[in-house]
Design a protein around this motif. Structure first.
Motif, PDB file in Angstrom:
ATOM      1  N   LEU A   1      30.785  41.504  56.156  1.00 45.53           N
ATOM      2  CA  LEU A   1      31.971  40.959  55.425  1.00 45.53           C
ATOM      3  C   LEU A   1      31.673  41.096  53.718  1.00 45.53           C
ATOM      4  O   LEU A   1      32.245  41.384  53.540  1.00 45.53           O
ATOM      5  CB  LEU A   1      33.290  40.324  55.808  1.00 45.53           C
ATOM      6  N   HIS A   2      31.191  40.258  54.095  1.00 49.37           N
ATOM      7  CA  HIS A   2      30.017  39.568  52.486  1.00 49.37           C
ATOM      8  C   HIS A   2      29.159  40.866  51.932  1.00 49.37           C
ATOM      9  O   HIS A   2      29.451  40.840  51.194  1.00 49.37           O
ATOM     10  CB  HIS A   2      28.719  38.469  53.217  1.00 49.37           C
ATOM     11  N   SER A   3      29.081  41.751  52.962  1.00 46.94           N
ATOM     12  CA  SER A   3      28.252  43.243  52.688  1.00 46.94           C
ATOM     13  C   SER A   3      29.332  44.065  51.986  1.00 46.94           C
ATOM     14  O   SER A   3      29.566  44.687  50.606  1.00 46.94           O
ATOM     15  CB  SER A   3      27.451  43.990  53.073  1.00 46.94           C
ATOM     16  N   GLY A   4      30.354  43.718  52.753  1.00 49.13           N
ATOM     17  CA  GLY A   4      31.676  44.781  52.014  1.00 49.13           C
ATOM     18  C   GLY A   4      32.610  44.409  51.268  1.00 49.13           C
ATOM     19  O   GLY A   4      32.979  45.143  50.157  1.00 49.13           O
ATOM     20  N   CYS A   5      32.281  43.277  50.957  1.00 51.72           N
ATOM     21  CA  CYS A   5      33.080  42.667  49.607  1.00 51.72           C
ATOM     22  C   CYS A   5      32.466  42.036  48.494  1.00 51.72           C
ATOM     23  O   CYS A   5      32.988  42.434  47.415  1.00 51.72           O
ATOM     24  CB  CYS A   5      33.070  40.688  50.263  1.00 51.72           C
ATOM     25  N   ASN A   6      31.167  42.570  48.362  1.00 47.40           N
ATOM     26  CA  ASN A   6      30.491  42.768  47.097  1.00 47.40           C
ATOM     27  C   ASN A   6      30.093  43.591  47.025  1.00 47.40           C
ATOM     28  O   ASN A   6      29.323  44.531  46.335  1.00 47.40           O
ATOM     29  CB  ASN A   6      29.002  41.496  47.349  1.00 47.40           C
ATOM     30  N   GLN A   7      29.895  44.988  47.490  1.00 53.91           N
ATOM     31  CA  GLN A   7      29.492  46.604  47.652  1.00 53.91           C
ATOM     32  C   GLN A   7      29.961  46.911  46.106  1.00 53.91           C
ATOM     33  O   GLN A   7      30.652  46.487  45.562  1.00 53.91           O
ATOM     34  CB  GLN A   7      29.771  47.011  48.656  1.00 53.91           C
TER      35      GLN A   7
ATOM     36  N   LEU B   1      41.651  46.528  47.066  1.00 52.72           N
ATOM     37  CA  LEU B   1      40.087  47.308  46.516  1.00 52.72           C
ATOM     38  C   LEU B   1      39.627  47.785  45.115  1.00 52.72           C
ATOM     39  O   LEU B   1      38.657  47.380  44.572  1.00 52.72           O
ATOM     40  CB  LEU B   1      39.603  47.755  47.688  1.00 52.72           C
ATOM     41  N   ARG B   2      40.709  48.442  44.937  1.00 53.76           N
ATOM     42  CA  ARG B   2      40.369  49.212  43.296  1.00 53.76           C
ATOM     43  C   ARG B   2      40.591  49.060  42.292  1.00 53.76           C
ATOM     44  O   ARG B   2      40.716  49.886  41.688  1.00 53.76           O
ATOM     45  CB  ARG B   2      40.487  50.950  43.672  1.00 53.76           C
TER      46      ARG B   2
ATOM     47  N   ARG C   1      34.552  49.291  44.659  1.00 56.09           N
ATOM     48  CA  ARG C   1      36.147  48.680  43.700  1.00 56.09           C
ATOM     49  C   ARG C   1      36.061  48.138  42.376  1.00 56.09           C
ATOM     50  O   ARG C   1      34.906  48.489  41.913  1.00 56.09           O
ATOM     51  CB  ARG C   1      33.910  47.390  44.637  1.00 56.09           C
ATOM     52  N   ASP C   2      36.455  47.725  41.909  1.00 53.85           N
ATOM     53  CA  ASP C   2      36.768  47.435  40.854  1.00 53.85           C
ATOM     54  C   ASP C   2      37.782  46.020  40.862  1.00 53.85           C
ATOM     55  O   ASP C   2      38.889  45.639  41.483  1.00 53.85           O
ATOM     56  CB  ASP C   2      38.007  48.397  40.480  1.00 53.85           C
ATOM     57  N   PRO C   3      37.586  45.276  40.860  1.00 55.57           N
ATOM     58  CA  PRO C   3      35.970  44.891  39.708  1.00 55.57           C
ATOM     59  C   PRO C   3      35.371  44.421  41.061  1.00 55.57           C
ATOM     60  O   PRO C   3      35.416  44.127  41.956  1.00 55.57           O
ATOM     61  CB  PRO C   3      36.511  43.795  39.482  1.00 55.57           C
ATOM     62  N   VAL C   4      33.879  44.729  40.963  1.00 62.32           N
ATOM     63  CA  VAL C   4      32.897  44.462  41.389  1.00 62.32           C
ATOM     64  C   VAL C   4      32.865  43.233  41.155  1.00 62.32           C
ATOM     65  O   VAL C   4      32.933  42.119  40.387  1.00 62.32           O
ATOM     66  CB  VAL C   4      31.328  44.728  41.087  1.00 62.32           C
ATOM     67  N   MET C   5      32.607  42.407  42.549  1.00 66.91           N
ATOM     68  CA  MET C   5      32.592  40.889  42.565  1.00 66.91           C
ATOM     69  C   MET C   5      31.132  40.835  43.263  1.00 66.91           C
ATOM     70  O   MET C   5      30.426  41.960  43.701  1.00 66.91           O
ATOM     71  CB  MET C   5      33.467  40.206  43.616  1.00 66.91           C
ATOM     72  N   ASN C   6      31.309  39.016  42.990  1.00 67.34           N
ATOM     73  CA  ASN C   6      29.571  38.845  43.815  1.00 67.34           C
ATOM     74  C   ASN C   6      30.154  37.217  44.675  1.00 67.34           C
ATOM     75  O   ASN C   6      30.120  36.259  43.855  1.00 67.34           O
ATOM     76  CB  ASN C   6      28.790  38.147  42.686  1.00 67.34           C
TER      77      ASN C   6
ATOM     78  N   ALA D   1      41.998  38.291  48.472  1.00 66.59           N
ATOM     79  CA  ALA D   1      42.975  39.665  48.437  1.00 66.59           C
ATOM     80  C   ALA D   1      41.292  40.542  48.654  1.00 66.59           C
ATOM     81  O   ALA D   1      41.337  41.745  49.134  1.00 66.59           O
ATOM     82  CB  ALA D   1      43.001  39.660  47.340  1.00 66.59           C
ATOM     83  N   ARG D   2      40.054  40.281  47.776  1.00 68.26           N
ATOM     84  CA  ARG D   2      38.943  41.221  48.542  1.00 68.26           C
ATOM     85  C   ARG D   2      38.709  41.145  50.112  1.00 68.26           C
ATOM     86  O   ARG D   2      38.146  42.520  50.735  1.00 68.26           O
ATOM     87  CB  ARG D   2      37.635  40.411  47.957  1.00 68.26           C
ATOM     88  N   VAL D   3      38.568  39.638  50.254  1.00 68.61           N
ATOM     89  CA  VAL D   3      38.157  40.089  52.220  1.00 68.61           C
ATOM     90  C   VAL D   3      39.706  40.668  52.930  1.00 68.61           C
ATOM     91  O   VAL D   3      39.002  40.910  53.665  1.00 68.61           O
ATOM     92  CB  VAL D   3      38.331  38.478  52.696  1.00 68.61           C
ATOM     93  N   LEU D   4      40.630  40.459  52.202  1.00 68.45           N
ATOM     94  CA  LEU D   4      41.519  41.002  53.679  1.00 68.45           C
ATOM     95  C   LEU D   4      41.283  42.557  53.212  1.00 68.45           C
ATOM     96  O   LEU D   4      41.484  43.586  54.193  1.00 68.45           O
ATOM     97  CB  LEU D   4      42.936  40.617  53.049  1.00 68.45           C
ATOM     98  N   ALA D   5      41.553  43.283  51.965  1.00 68.89           N
ATOM     99  CA  ALA D   5      40.973  44.479  51.399  1.00 68.89           C
ATOM    100  C   ALA D   5      40.534  45.054  52.486  1.00 68.89           C
ATOM    101  O   ALA D   5      40.056  46.615  52.827  1.00 68.89           O
ATOM    102  CB  ALA D   5      41.565  44.869  50.345  1.00 68.89           C
ATOM    103  N   THR D   6      39.120  44.599  52.266  1.00 65.44           N
ATOM    104  CA  THR D   6      37.452  45.230  53.172  1.00 65.44           C
ATOM    105  C   THR D   6      37.948  44.837  54.600  1.00 65.44           C
ATOM    106  O   THR D   6      37.459  45.935  55.181  1.00 65.44           O
ATOM    107  CB  THR D   6      36.717  43.815  52.542  1.00 65.44           C
ATOM    108  N   LEU D   7      38.791  43.759  54.818  1.00 64.20           N
ATOM    109  CA  LEU D   7      38.379  44.520  56.533  1.00 64.20           C
ATOM    110  C   LEU D   7      39.804  45.560  56.661  1.00 64.20           C
ATOM    111  O   LEU D   7      39.593  46.337  57.285  1.00 64.20           O
ATOM    112  CB  LEU D   7      38.750  42.819  57.283  1.00 64.20           C
ATOM    113  N   MET D   8      40.171  45.424  55.932  1.00 65.23           N
ATOM    114  CA  MET D   8      41.587  46.733  55.931  1.00 65.23           C
ATOM    115  C   MET D   8      40.610  48.247  55.926  1.00 65.23           C
ATOM    116  O   MET D   8      41.164  48.856  57.090  1.00 65.23           O
ATOM    117  CB  MET D   8      42.708  46.529  55.069  1.00 65.23           C
ATOM    118  N   GLU D   9      39.461  47.969  55.256  1.00 59.76           N
ATOM    119  CA  GLU D   9      38.670  49.601  55.262  1.00 59.76           C
ATOM    120  C   GLU D   9      37.993  49.860  56.005  1.00 59.76           C
ATOM    121  O   GLU D   9      38.085  50.813  56.415  1.00 59.76           O
ATOM    122  CB  GLU D   9      38.783  48.931  53.372  1.00 59.76           C
TER     123      GLU D   9
END
Length: 215
Positions: free
Chosen positions: A39-45, A107-108, A49-54, A15-23
């Motif tokens: 994509l790595h930077s966007g997913c973990n920014q 994302l949020r 973001r809620d929750p913040v992921m690593n 979900a985080r990967v998909l939504a980051t691409l959409m954003e």
């Protein structure tokens, strides 16, 4: 064919990967499609973001592989570096406005219709809160033939003025006990309770009108 999230719900990483691409497709079109590093930077920014992921690059690569199997993500050709883009609207069969709302919810986390309208500003400019609510209700009432509902209105949290919406792309949403409707208490004056509910509804409507006038 529409993706059926009831049979194959997304993982939080997917979900985080998909939504980051959409954003990023909407907010930084010059840098899109994204490389794995972007994509790595966007997913973990840390912001928006809620929750913040690593997530590690390996986590993201694994998520991409699964998303590609269901045509939600496609690999871009014609570049020396592999790039990725989402195919959400076509794969799921929803209009742009609905895709924007689902992307923001992924994302949020859960948000009210008012929060979604504000947070969507860089993605899509909704005319008013009523238009946001109309698309949310359409997603909540989505027919089984199209894959079933994609969002749900959560019970109003204690002390909250408005209820929040959550997406169902990762499966059913667990509602905390504190947000569950309270059972009826014997002896409570139902007329008074109804009057309070009516007054609260009027206050919400007035606040909504004021927000729209100030927008």
């Amino acid at each position: 064919m529409n993706h059926d999230f009831r049979q194959r719900p997304l993982s939080p990483a997917q979900a985080r990967v998909l939504a980051t691409l959409m954003e990023k497709a909407r907010t930084v079109p010059d840098s899109y499609p994204l490389t794995l590093n972007s994509l790595h930077s966007g997913c973990n920014q840390k912001s928006s973001r809620d929750p913040v992921m690593n997530l590690s690059e390996a986590d993201i690569s694994a998520a991409i592989d699964t998303l590609r199997e269901t045509s939600l993500v496609i690999e871009s050709s014609g570049s020396r570096v592999t790039r990725y883009e989402h195919n959400f609207q076509r794969a799921v069969g929803v209009p742009e406005q609905s895709a924007v709302l689902l992307g923001l919810l992924m994302l949020r986390g859960p948000q009210t219709a008012g929060e979604l309208r504000i947070n969507a500003d860089r993605w899509y400019k909704f005319l008013d809160i009523a238009s946001v609510e109309a698309f949310l209700e359409e997603l909540a009432e989505r027919s089984d033939e199209k894959g079933g509902p994609l969002v749900v209105l959560l019970p109003k949290a204690p002390g909250a003025r408005e209820a929040r919406w959550a997406h169902l792309l990762c499966g059913a949403v667990e509602v905390p006990e504190s947000c569950s409707p309270s059972p009826a208490v014997p002896g409570v004056d139902t007329a008074l309770a109804e009057r309070v509910a009516q007054l609260e509804a009027r206050v919400e409507q007035l606040e909504k009108t004021l927000r729209e006038l100030g927008a």
